[in-house]
Design a protein around this motif. Structure first.
Motif, PDB file in Angstrom:
ATOM      1  N   PHE A 123      17.834   8.571  13.534  1.00 29.82           N
ATOM      2  CA  PHE A 123      16.585   8.472  12.738  1.00 29.82           C
ATOM      3  C   PHE A 123      15.689   7.699  13.595  1.00 29.82           C
ATOM      4  N   LEU A 124      14.292   8.191  13.500  1.00 27.79           N
ATOM      5  CA  LEU A 124      13.170   7.864  14.374  1.00 27.79           C
ATOM      6  C   LEU A 124      12.083   7.558  13.245  1.00 27.79           C
ATOM      7  N   GLY A 125      10.729   6.802  13.751  1.00 26.94           N
ATOM      8  CA  GLY A 125       9.778   6.764  13.011  1.00 26.94           C
ATOM      9  C   GLY A 125       9.579   5.753  11.764  1.00 26.94           C
ATOM     10  N   PRO A 126       8.402   5.503  11.286  1.00 20.84           N
ATOM     11  CA  PRO A 126       8.323   4.689  10.204  1.00 20.84           C
ATOM     12  C   PRO A 126       9.399   4.716   9.039  1.00 20.84           C
ATOM     13  N   VAL A 127       9.719   5.879   8.790  1.00 21.34           N
ATOM     14  CA  VAL A 127      10.921   5.872   7.780  1.00 21.34           C
ATOM     15  C   VAL A 127      12.057   5.268   7.786  1.00 21.34           C
ATOM     16  N   GLU A 128      12.451   4.621   8.971  1.00 20.28           N
ATOM     17  CA  GLU A 128      13.425   3.627   9.422  1.00 20.28           C
ATOM     18  C   GLU A 128      13.164   2.286   8.453  1.00 20.28           C
ATOM     19  N   GLU A 129      11.916   2.058   8.255  1.00 21.46           N
ATOM     20  CA  GLU A 129      11.286   0.894   7.629  1.00 21.46           C
ATOM     21  C   GLU A 129      11.268   0.955   6.096  1.00 21.46           C
ATOM     22  N   THR A 130      10.510   2.170   5.915  1.00 22.15           N
ATOM     23  CA  THR A 130       9.875   2.503   4.466  1.00 22.15           C
ATOM     24  C   THR A 130      11.154   2.910   3.545  1.00 22.15           C
ATOM     25  N   GLY A 131      12.033   3.788   4.231  1.00 24.46           N
ATOM     26  CA  GLY A 131      13.118   4.402   3.477  1.00 24.46           C
ATOM     27  C   GLY A 131      12.588   5.579   2.530  1.00 24.46           C
ATOM     28  N   LEU A 132      13.364   5.966   1.710  1.00 23.82           N
ATOM     29  CA  LEU A 132      12.994   7.253   0.934  1.00 23.82           C
ATOM     30  C   LEU A 132      13.549   6.948  -0.381  1.00 23.82           C
ATOM     31  N   ASP A 133      12.769   7.295  -1.552  1.00 18.07           N
ATOM     32  CA  ASP A 133      13.339   7.328  -2.762  1.00 18.07           C
ATOM     33  C   ASP A 133      13.633   8.697  -3.308  1.00 18.07           C
ATOM     34  N   ARG A 134      13.967   9.588  -2.751  1.00 12.79           N
ATOM     35  CA  ARG A 134      14.209  11.068  -3.225  1.00 12.79           C
ATOM     36  C   ARG A 134      15.675  11.355  -2.537  1.00 12.79           C
ATOM     37  N   PRO A 135      16.525  12.474  -3.078  1.00 13.58           N
ATOM     38  CA  PRO A 135      17.889  12.445  -2.464  1.00 13.58           C
ATOM     39  C   PRO A 135      17.717  12.687  -1.282  1.00 13.58           C
ATOM     40  N   PHE A 136      18.971  12.177  -0.523  1.00 16.58           N
ATOM     41  CA  PHE A 136      19.168  12.583   1.025  1.00 16.58           C
ATOM     42  C   PHE A 136      20.536  12.676   1.249  1.00 16.58           C
ATOM     43  N   LEU A 137      20.865  13.539   2.259  1.00 16.87           N
ATOM     44  CA  LEU A 137      22.432  13.541   2.813  1.00 16.87           C
ATOM     45  C   LEU A 137      22.225  13.501   4.243  1.00 16.87           C
ATOM     46  N   MET A 138      23.158  12.527   4.657  1.00 17.37           N
ATOM     47  CA  MET A 138      23.655  12.370   6.116  1.00 17.37           C
ATOM     48  C   MET A 138      25.004  12.817   6.497  1.00 17.37           C
ATOM     49  N   LEU A 139      24.767  14.172   7.201  1.00 13.45           N
ATOM     50  CA  LEU A 139      26.121  14.737   7.456  1.00 13.45           C
ATOM     51  C   LEU A 139      26.193  14.577   8.908  1.00 13.45           C
ATOM     52  N   GLY A 140      27.292  14.004   9.588  1.00 17.60           N
ATOM     53  CA  GLY A 140      27.378  13.743  11.002  1.00 17.60           C
ATOM     54  C   GLY A 140      28.684  13.921  11.542  1.00 17.60           C
ATOM     55  N   SER A 141      28.750  14.036  12.962  1.00 18.02           N
ATOM     56  CA  SER A 141      29.967  14.151  13.441  1.00 18.02           C
ATOM     57  C   SER A 141      30.873  12.771  13.621  1.00 18.02           C
ATOM     58  N   ASP A 142      32.075  12.946  13.971  1.00 18.96           N
ATOM     59  CA  ASP A 142      32.727  11.613  14.024  1.00 18.96           C
ATOM     60  C   ASP A 142      32.555  11.004  15.313  1.00 18.96           C
ATOM     61  N   THR A 143      31.759  11.680  16.181  1.00 20.44           N
ATOM     62  CA  THR A 143      31.236  10.776  17.428  1.00 20.44           C
ATOM     63  C   THR A 143      29.825  10.453  17.502  1.00 20.44           C
ATOM     64  N   HIS A 144      29.107  10.701  16.300  1.00 19.75           N
ATOM     65  CA  HIS A 144      27.678  10.306  16.058  1.00 19.75           C
ATOM     66  C   HIS A 144      27.217   9.798  14.970  1.00 19.75           C
ATOM     67  N   GLY A 145      27.697  10.266  13.924  1.00 24.04           N
ATOM     68  CA  GLY A 145      27.148  10.204  12.539  1.00 24.04           C
ATOM     69  C   GLY A 145      27.936   8.875  11.823  1.00 24.04           C
ATOM     70  N   ASP A 146      28.358   7.848  12.417  1.00 29.83           N
ATOM     71  CA  ASP A 146      29.107   6.724  11.853  1.00 29.83           C
ATOM     72  C   ASP A 146      28.301   5.326  12.389  1.00 29.83           C
ATOM     73  N   GLU A 147      29.093   4.304  12.493  1.00 31.14           N
ATOM     74  CA  GLU A 147      28.377   3.021  12.749  1.00 31.14           C
ATOM     75  C   GLU A 147      27.958   2.948  14.396  1.00 31.14           C
ATOM     76  N   GLN A 148      28.434   4.004  14.913  1.00 31.67           N
ATOM     77  CA  GLN A 148      27.971   4.103  16.359  1.00 31.67           C
ATOM     78  C   GLN A 148      26.307   4.482  16.453  1.00 31.67           C
ATOM     79  N   ASP A 149      25.997   4.699  15.465  1.00 32.98           N
ATOM     80  CA  ASP A 149      24.446   5.245  15.525  1.00 32.98           C
ATOM     81  C   ASP A 149      23.790   4.179  14.415  1.00 32.98           C
ATOM     82  N   GLU A 150      23.327   2.831  15.004  1.00 30.03           N
ATOM     83  CA  GLU A 150      22.663   1.989  13.961  1.00 30.03           C
ATOM     84  C   GLU A 150      21.813   2.319  13.050  1.00 30.03           C
ATOM     85  N   THR A 151      20.846   3.305  13.604  1.00 26.49           N
ATOM     86  CA  THR A 151      19.916   4.041  12.656  1.00 26.49           C
ATOM     87  C   THR A 151      20.469   4.627  11.305  1.00 26.49           C
TER      88      THR A 151
END
Length: 355
Positions: free
Chosen positions: A235-263
């Motif tokens: 994730f990048l940009g202002p949305v990291e702070e403002t967040g979102l109020d609509r449905p969102f899916l984060m679908l990641g790999s087991d080498t990227h999409g977990d706690e290894q990516d703080e965003t």
């Protein structure tokens, strides 16, 4: 890196994308859009921002229409010279086929940095076969190659950063350009002949890598986008702070999409609508593109492919992604149950529900 991947893809013929799983026939057209309100941000002297987009839609009939190639002729000639003896994939969409009757939900697609609009065709086609209109976007001079109707080829022109500070500023600019591109394309859809097939009150978006970041930031900037998916993108940009109020899916790999990516951790806490965090076991960053199947078809040794597309079988990876992407948009654009999203499924043991 993309040229190296394409060279690997061309090592075997023929290449093929998995067939869509839905009943709808697929039509497709490419459109050239010009935003005269802003100059091109990457090439000085280009007074207007030119874009190519491709609309994929349920078709009434495909009789008399040819199947669309995976990439345009000019791009194909650059990555696969005529004397190579290799064939690039042909899609399951038919050029200019008449649209099916009805008003269909619309989904926008933004590819990874340096990739073309065609990079997610396997996912795009499947959504269309289940009744969606999908609009894929080429971000000119960000994509490796973009061909315009007059035969011009626009090449990548983003300058390399000279320091970590410059890199962050450059990524923020890339993100901003992509958001502006996407909102412009969404504006233009109402004026296209195919608008009669689009229900623009039901718009979603998904993207891979930088396209996933662009999805989140576009939603933050434009409430017309009602639901979004980030496929393995930081994730990048202002949305990291403002967040979102609509449905969102984060679908990641087991080498990227977990706690290894703080965003991803930060963003999870800022999602105030329906939220889902899924991990695809055995995948890697490029698993969320057509290269997941094409590199497997190339027959390259595992030590070369696994860092890029993981150890998961390519066809299986695509099948799993298709199921969850469709379940998400079915639930949030069509008000269907989407129960696949709620808990682990014995049909898809490769998917972990986080956190």
């Amino acid at each position: 890196m993309l040229k190296t991947l394409l060279a690997a893809v061309l090592a075997v013929t023929p290449m093929a994308l998995p067939p869509p799983t839905g009943a709808a026939l697929i039509g497709t057209v490419s459109v050239h859009l010009v935003d005269r309100s802003r100059p091109d941000p990457w090439v000085a002297g280009e007074p207007a921002r030119e874009l190519m987009a491709q609309i994929w839609y349920p078709a009434r009939s495909v009789r008399g229409h040819r199947r669309a190639d995976w990439v345009s002729p000019g791009v194909a000639a650059r990555i696969n010279p005529p004397d190579s003896g290799y064939a690039l994939p042909v899609t399951h969409g038919y050029v200019g086929a008449p649209p099916a009757r009805g008003w269909h939900p619309v989904i926008l697609y933004s590819p990874g940095l340096g990739m073309e609009r065609t990079a997610g065709t396997a996912l795009v086609e499947d959504l269309v076969s289940h009744g969606y209109v999908v609009v894929t976007i080429d971000h000119t001079h960000d994509a490796n190659l973009v061909e315009f109707p007059d035969g011009r080829l626009a090449e990548a022109a983003i300058p390399p950063p000279a320091s970590p500070e410059e890199e962050r500023a450059l990524l923020d600019k890339i993100l901003g350009v992509r958001v502006a591109d996407t909102r412009f394309v969404l504006d233009e859809l109402r004026g296209l002949p195919l608008a009669k097939a689009m229900d623009l009150s039901r718009v979603g978006m998904f993207g891979h890598s930088m396209g996933g970041a662009a999805t989140a930031q576009t939603m933050a900037a434009d409430r017309r986008v009602r639901a979004g998916i980030n496929l393995d993108g930081t994730f990048l940009g202002p949305v990291e702070e403002t967040g979102l109020d609509r449905p969102f899916l984060m679908l990641g790999s087991d080498t990227h999409g977990d706690e290894q990516d703080e965003t991803w951790v930060r963003m999870w806490d800022r999602l105030r609508g329906a939220r889902y965090w899924l991990e695809l076991e055995g995948s890697a960053h490029l698993s969320f593109s057509d290269f997941q199947v094409l590199l497997h078809q190339a027959g390259l040794p595992a030590e070369q492919t696994e860092p890029m597309i993981g150890a998961i079988d390519g066809e299986r990876s695509v099948a799993v992604q298709r199921a969850y992407v469709r379940a998400f948009f079915d639930r949030h654009l069509r008000h269907r149950d989407g129960r696949l999203l709620d808990r682990p499924s014995p049909r898809y043991p490769e998917i972990n529900h986080l956190p």
